[in-house]
Structure formats: structure tokens, C-alpha cells
Design a protein around this motif. Structure first.
Motif, PDB file in Angstrom:
ATOM      1  N   ASP A   1       0.806  -1.228   0.000  1.00  0.00           N
ATOM      2  CA  ASP A   1       0.000   0.000   0.000  1.00  0.00           C
ATOM      3  C   ASP A   1       0.835   1.272   0.000  1.00  0.00           C
ATOM      4  N   GLY A   2       2.163   1.140   0.173  1.00  0.00           N
ATOM      5  CA  GLY A   2       3.045   2.293   0.070  1.00  0.00           C
ATOM      6  C   GLY A   2       3.143   3.156   1.304  1.00  0.00           C
ATOM      7  N   THR A   3       2.620   2.697   2.435  1.00  0.00           N
ATOM      8  CA  THR A   3       2.623   3.526   3.643  1.00  0.00           C
ATOM      9  C   THR A   3       3.883   3.358   4.487  1.00  0.00           C
ATOM     10  N   LYS A   4       4.723   2.391   4.151  1.00  0.00           N
ATOM     11  CA  LYS A   4       5.931   2.159   4.929  1.00  0.00           C
ATOM     12  C   LYS A   4       6.951   3.268   4.705  1.00  0.00           C
ATOM     13  N   THR A   5       7.651   3.636   5.777  1.00  0.00           N
ATOM     14  CA  THR A   5       8.792   4.532   5.660  1.00  0.00           C
ATOM     15  C   THR A   5      10.027   3.665   5.456  1.00  0.00           C
ATOM     16  N   GLY A   6      10.678   3.817   4.332  1.00  0.00           N
ATOM     17  CA  GLY A   6      11.812   2.957   4.012  1.00  0.00           C
ATOM     18  C   GLY A   6      11.422   1.897   2.997  1.00  0.00           C
TER      19      GLY A   6
ATOM     20  N   THR B   1      10.834  -5.123   2.537  1.00  0.00           N
ATOM     21  CA  THR B   1      11.476  -6.432   2.483  1.00  0.00           C
ATOM     22  C   THR B   1      10.410  -7.493   2.225  1.00  0.00           C
ATOM     23  N   GLU B   2      10.865  -8.711   2.005  1.00  0.00           N
ATOM     24  CA  GLU B   2       9.953  -9.821   1.739  1.00  0.00           C
ATOM     25  C   GLU B   2       9.087 -10.167   2.953  1.00  0.00           C
ATOM     26  N   MET B   3       9.457  -9.681   4.119  1.00  0.00           N
ATOM     27  CA  MET B   3       8.716  -9.987   5.344  1.00  0.00           C
ATOM     28  C   MET B   3       7.613  -8.976   5.648  1.00  0.00           C
ATOM     29  N   ASP B   4       7.533  -7.902   4.879  1.00  0.00           N
ATOM     30  CA  ASP B   4       6.536  -6.869   5.144  1.00  0.00           C
ATOM     31  C   ASP B   4       5.140  -7.307   4.734  1.00  0.00           C
ATOM     32  N   ARG B   5       4.153  -6.779   5.441  1.00  0.00           N
ATOM     33  CA  ARG B   5       2.752  -7.128   5.200  1.00  0.00           C
ATOM     34  C   ARG B   5       2.274  -6.546   3.877  1.00  0.00           C
ATOM     35  N   THR B   6       1.553  -7.356   3.120  1.00  0.00           N
ATOM     36  CA  THR B   6       0.970  -6.886   1.865  1.00  0.00           C
ATOM     37  C   THR B   6      -0.393  -6.252   2.123  1.00  0.00           C
ATOM     38  N   ASN B   7      -0.740  -5.297   1.277  1.00  0.00           N
ATOM     39  CA  ASN B   7      -2.053  -4.648   1.373  1.00  0.00           C
ATOM     40  C   ASN B   7      -2.303  -3.870   0.077  1.00  0.00           C
ATOM     41  N   PRO B   8      -2.615  -4.577  -1.013  1.00  0.00           N
ATOM     42  CA  PRO B   8      -2.746  -3.911  -2.317  1.00  0.00           C
ATOM     43  C   PRO B   8      -3.881  -2.904  -2.354  1.00  0.00           C
ATOM     44  N   LEU B   9      -3.656  -1.840  -3.127  1.00  0.00           N
ATOM     45  CA  LEU B   9      -4.636  -0.760  -3.251  1.00  0.00           C
ATOM     46  C   LEU B   9      -5.522  -0.904  -4.481  1.00  0.00           C
ATOM     47  N   SER B  10      -5.110  -1.740  -5.426  1.00  0.00           N
ATOM     48  CA  SER B  10      -5.777  -1.813  -6.730  1.00  0.00           C
ATOM     49  C   SER B  10      -6.198  -3.233  -7.057  1.00  0.00           C
TER      50      SER B  10
ATOM     51  N   ALA C   1       1.220  13.540  -7.193  1.00  0.00           N
ATOM     52  CA  ALA C   1       0.413  12.488  -7.812  1.00  0.00           C
ATOM     53  C   ALA C   1      -1.070  12.830  -7.753  1.00  0.00           C
ATOM     54  N   SER C   2      -1.460  13.626  -6.762  1.00  0.00           N
ATOM     55  CA  SER C   2      -2.866  14.013  -6.616  1.00  0.00           C
ATOM     56  C   SER C   2      -3.338  14.907  -7.754  1.00  0.00           C
ATOM     57  N   THR C   3      -2.374  15.426  -8.537  1.00  0.00           N
ATOM     58  CA  THR C   3      -2.717  16.245  -9.700  1.00  0.00           C
ATOM     59  C   THR C   3      -3.462  15.426 -10.750  1.00  0.00           C
ATOM     60  N   PHE C   4      -3.132  14.135 -10.806  1.00  0.00           N
ATOM     61  CA  PHE C   4      -3.717  13.260 -11.812  1.00  0.00           C
ATOM     62  C   PHE C   4      -4.818  12.408 -11.193  1.00  0.00           C
ATOM     63  N   SER C   5      -5.934  12.335 -11.863  1.00  0.00           N
ATOM     64  CA  SER C   5      -7.044  11.507 -11.403  1.00  0.00           C
ATOM     65  C   SER C   5      -7.056  10.217 -12.218  1.00  0.00           C
ATOM     66  N   LEU C   6      -6.515   9.155 -11.625  1.00  0.00           N
ATOM     67  CA  LEU C   6      -6.413   7.876 -12.310  1.00  0.00           C
ATOM     68  C   LEU C   6      -7.344   6.856 -11.652  1.00  0.00           C
ATOM     69  N   PRO C   7      -7.866   5.925 -12.415  1.00  0.00           N
ATOM     70  CA  PRO C   7      -8.800   4.932 -11.856  1.00  0.00           C
ATOM     71  C   PRO C   7      -8.204   4.092 -10.722  1.00  0.00           C
ATOM     72  N   ALA C   8      -6.942   3.714 -10.848  1.00  0.00           N
ATOM     73  CA  ALA C   8      -6.314   2.823  -9.863  1.00  0.00           C
ATOM     74  C   ALA C   8      -5.375   3.605  -8.945  1.00  0.00           C
ATOM     75  N   LEU C   9      -5.453   3.322  -7.654  1.00  0.00           N
ATOM     76  CA  LEU C   9      -4.521   3.904  -6.702  1.00  0.00           C
ATOM     77  C   LEU C   9      -3.160   3.238  -6.829  1.00  0.00           C
ATOM     78  N   ARG C  10      -2.098   4.031  -6.686  1.00  0.00           N
ATOM     79  CA  ARG C  10      -0.731   3.515  -6.687  1.00  0.00           C
ATOM     80  C   ARG C  10      -0.112   3.705  -5.307  1.00  0.00           C
ATOM     81  N   PRO C  11       0.790   2.815  -4.901  1.00  0.00           N
ATOM     82  CA  PRO C  11       1.498   3.038  -3.637  1.00  0.00           C
ATOM     83  C   PRO C  11       2.427   4.242  -3.747  1.00  0.00           C
ATOM     84  N   ASP C  12       2.425   5.096  -2.728  1.00  0.00           N
ATOM     85  CA  ASP C  12       3.309   6.265  -2.750  1.00  0.00           C
ATOM     86  C   ASP C  12       4.769   5.851  -2.627  1.00  0.00           C
ATOM     87  N   ASN C  13       5.003   4.746  -1.944  1.00  0.00           N
ATOM     88  CA  ASN C  13       6.353   4.223  -1.809  1.00  0.00           C
ATOM     89  C   ASN C  13       6.331   2.722  -2.030  1.00  0.00           C
ATOM     90  N   SER C  14       7.091   2.245  -3.013  1.00  0.00           N
ATOM     91  CA  SER C  14       7.199   0.799  -3.222  1.00  0.00           C
ATOM     92  C   SER C  14       8.653   0.393  -3.431  1.00  0.00           C
TER      93      SER C  14
END
Length: 288
Positions: free
Chosen positions: A105-110, A113-122, A237-250
Motif C-alpha cells: 500500500d506504500g505507507t511504509k517509511t523505508g 522487504t519480503e517480510m513486510d505485510r501486503t495490502n494492495p490498493l488496486s 500524484a494528486s494532480t492526476f485523477s487515475l482509476p487505480a490507486l498507486r502506492p506512494d512508496n514501493s
């Protein structure tokens, strides 16, 4: 080894063929040659090949379109992956599943890793995560390879789009608040080749080292291509209105690569320079 490649007509598929063909017997299957949503066809074609390895690169990758074509996205990315995993299990073949940074979901700072929790936005991210789960449930010899911000010689990607836009306009607008790890498809293909030679199964984050914003990525593309005549404007990124949300950090951390003793991918700017100057062969003079 005998290696089946699904999605062989795609961007990564082309470079998998290029990277692996000298050392292995390849059986590349394009979308037209194998519909991964057809369980019987998948089983019959792959069983007939009796491969040692299956690299499953076929996917529905149109992120925004997936929001309205969710049935197709899930049919290809989720059910299609299930079908390939069943065929791999039937043949006792190693399975490489190409997944995505969009499972986060892109909310992590940093970096992730492979151990981080997944939470897709799209829908796209969720359908690819479903594919991962099927691979884990069905296959006993699998490599899940998450990758991000793919670009290369073949197909349409961020690098080719930026270069194409630079030929048509002198000012480009780029997002500064979305961060990720660019990945050169040829480097990814070479890593997959190294991976399948082993029994070091599991989940891997595979991208070129480091991370950047879309703005910084575009800036590096233009500098490498000697397009200093183009000006860049940084926008949110908020300038563009796109159908699918993207993670701010991936951005990716290659923890599993390091822990398993594999060669680390080179730094992203070095890979970009190699791709533009030697593969895309796009370096233009501004004279005249």
C-alpha cells in the motif's frame, strides 16, 4: 534445462529469451500460443513439454484498465496463475512467478522487504497477490519474484514514454511524491536465470539497487539520453485523477537476495545508462 516461458511475447518475455537461450532449451509461449485462463490447454501444452522450469511472466498489467475489467484481470493474474501452478506441480517443474510491488500500500517509511505485510490498493495488485497465494498453496518448488517499475528495449514503458514525449514537447510534468525501484528487464531476466539454477526457493524482491521518484527517474532518463533541452516540472500524484490507486512508496530492499548469496542487482542509474545507450540506443545530439 528445458524452460517454458509464458507471456513470451511481452517486455520481460523478450529479455528472458535473450538472457536464457544460450544456456537452456527454451519453449516460449506467447499470449496467442497459450491462454493461461484455459486450465485444460495449460495442462496439455505444459505436460507435453515436460519442462524442468516454468517462468510464468504472462499477466494482465494494465493497472487502470483492471479497475473496470476486473473479471479479466483476476482470470489472468489469479486463476491463470493457479492453472500454471497446477501444471508445474503435475510435471514436478520449478516455477518462477513474476509478481509486483503493487501488492503493497506504500505507507511504509523505508524500503519493503519480503517480510513486510501486503495490502494492495488496486485490482491489479490484489489479483497478482492472489496469484502469489495460489503458487504458495500448489507448488512445492517455487520462486515468487516481485519486481517493480520495469523498463527495457521491448514494449511501452516509462523510459520509452519519457523519450517519446521528449521528441514531441519541450516541457514534461512528472510526479515527485511516488517512489519506487526501477528495474531493467534484461537484468531481471539474468537474475531469474541465476535463480532457477538453484534450489533456494521462496520469495524475492528483485529490482535494480536504490530508489527514486518518478521525477528523478525522468530526470535521469533525459540526462542519459542527452536531452538537456527538455525541462521538467514536478507535481504531486494528486494532480492526476487515475482509476487505480498507486502506492506512494514501493522501494525494494533485496534482503532475500543477500541472505541467499545471490549476486545483487546493479545500481539503477548504471542499469538505465546501459539500457539507453546500448539497448534502446537512444542518445541524441542537441546540436542543430
Amino acid at each position: 534445462m528445458k524452460i517454458v516461458i509464458t507471456g513470451a511475447g511481452g517486455q520481460l518475455g523478450h529479455d528472458l529469451i535473450r538472457a536464457l537461450s544460450p544456456a537452456h532449451e527454451l519453449l516460449p509461449l506467447s499470449r496467442e500460443q497459450l491462454d493461461v485462463t484455459d486450465e485444460l490447454a495449460v495442462k496439455q501444452q505444459i505436460t507435453a513439454c515436460c519442462p524442468d522450469v516454468i517462468i510464468h511472466a504472462a499477466a494482465f498489467t494494465q493497472v487502470d484498465l483492471a479497475e473496470t475489467m476486473l473479471d479479466k484481470a483476476y482470470a489472468i493474474n489469479s486463476t491463470g496463475t493457479r492453472n500454471v501452478a497446477l501444471a508445474a506441480h503435475h510435471c514436478a517443474a520449478k516455477l518462477v512467478y513474476i509478481s509486483t510491488d503493487y501488492v503493497f500500500d506504500g505507507t511504509k517509511t523505508g524500503s519493503y522487504t519480503e517480510m513486510d505485510r501486503t495490502n494492495p490498493l488496486s485490482v491489479y495488485g490484489n489479483s497478482k497477490l492472489h496469484g502469489e497465494k495460489f503458487v504458495e498453496m500448489i507448488s512445492q518448488r517455487y520462486f515468487i519474484v516481485r519486481t517493480s517499475w520495469l523498463y527495457g528495449k521491448h514494449g511501452s514503458n516509462f523510459v520509452t514514454k519519457v523519450l517519446s514525449m521528449a521528441d514531441r514537447q519541450s516541457r514534461l510534468t512528472m510526479v515527485y511524491d511516488q517512489t519506487g525501484s526501477p528495474t531493467y528487464t534484461l537484468d531481471l531476466a539474468r537474475f531469474v536465470g541465476e535463480l532457477v539454477e538453484t534450489e533456494k526457493y521462496g520469495l524475492y524482491h528483485v529490482s535494480n539497487q536504490g530508489c527514486c521518484s518518478r521525477y528523478e527517474f525522468a530526470e535521469a532518463i533525459l540526462q542519459t539520453a542527452n536531452r538537456t533541452d527538455i525541462s521538467l516540472e514536478a507535481v504531486s500524484a494528486s494532480t492526476f485523477s487515475l482509476p487505480a490507486l498507486r502506492p506512494d512508496n514501493s522501494a525494494f530492499d533485496d534482503l532475500a537476495i543477500r541472505q541467499n548469496g545471490f549476486s545483487r542487482m546493479r545500481e539503477w542509474k548504471l542499469a538505465l545508462q546501459d539500457c539507453i545507450q546500448n539497448d534502446i540506443q537512444y542518445v541524441r545530439s542537441n546540436e542543430g
